[in-house]
Write an enzyme that holds these catalytic residues in place. Sequence first.
Site, PDB file in Angstrom:
ATOM      1  CE  LYS A  53      17.708  17.185  11.115  1.00 15.69           C
ATOM      2  NZ  LYS A  53      17.662  16.305   9.638  1.00 15.69           N
ATOM      3  CE1 TYR A  76      21.106  16.719  11.812  1.00 10.08           C
ATOM      4  CE2 TYR A  76      21.625  16.028   9.540  1.00 10.08           C
ATOM      5  CZ  TYR A  76      20.884  15.618  10.582  1.00 10.08           C
ATOM      6  OH  TYR A  76      20.375  14.698  11.013  1.00 10.08           O
ATOM      7  CB  THR A  83      15.270  11.253   6.216  1.00  9.51           C
ATOM      8  OG1 THR A  83      15.687  11.469   7.587  1.00  9.51           O
ATOM      9  CG2 THR A  83      13.868  10.460   6.089  1.00  9.51           C
ATOM     10  CB  VAL A 130      14.840  19.259  10.217  1.00  8.84           C
ATOM     11  CG1 VAL A 130      14.949  18.308   9.093  1.00  8.84           C
ATOM     12  CG2 VAL A 130      14.971  20.628  10.066  1.00  8.84           C
TER      13      VAL A 130
END
Length: 291
Positions: free
Chosen positions: A162, A134, A46, A204
């Site tokens: 995540k 992640y 992001t 998240v």
Amino acid sequence: MKFEGVFTALVTPFNSDGSLDEAALRDHVEAQIAGGVAGLVPMGTTGESATLSHEEHVHAIGVVVDQAKKRVPVIAGTGSNATQEAIDMSRRAVELGADATLQVAPYYNKPGQEGFYAHFSAVADAVEVPHILYNIPGRCAQNVEAETILRLAKHPNIAGIKEASGSLAQIMRIISESPEDFSVLSGDDAWAFPFVALGGQGVVSVASNVIPDRLSRMIAKGLAGDMAEARNEHYALLDFFGALFVETNPVPVKYALAVQGKMRESYRLPLVPLKPESRKVVEKAMKKLGL
């Protein structure tokens, strides 16, 4: 350290010439903390991390750490598909004061499960802070299987994951079989409430860039056992979650923040501004929430 609640996957504001807009980033950190988030995650997907140089990457993390001033933990995105690079970037983030790191599954080179295990273990062995794994096969082309994640969860420096596989069976297995101090966080806003309902610890979040207070309230309700209220909020926000992925993240969420006057609608190639029809989708979802 137990990671629980909403951790914002921060966007990276740019000036019109594409350089880092440090003032806007500092303001954004303040807005997130005021909105009640549990932590900040700079330099993930992001944050357009793939288009920042290593020095810019480190600088942005330093700005976030400096502005946060230990009021909330900073989980620095320092993962890479090159293990030594992930170690080096993690060390630099820790030197700046980051509290933990986010380690994306190695992308493009498509390691097998033993490769994933060796990669994450090497980073955790080398850097003595909590690391959040992640797993996002949609971007990395390979799924880190539940069995591998559960092996890694035994490492004293690996504190959570995540998880964005989209596999309900995998999510439930990780939650049910991982150690009590291992945090299982959703990597997708639309899955945040289901994660908490199943026993996960939070999310998240992309959406919390825009609505930190509402996301934090939804997750807090769920963690407190008020599932009816949390579920109502989940469905109230579902259209907005979808709108933020009408095109590739983070283009829609940065557009939403630009509409609010919080930063410029400035991206780095290969990301480009939203198409007109996508702008309407984001605007409609914002208006529905009174944004």
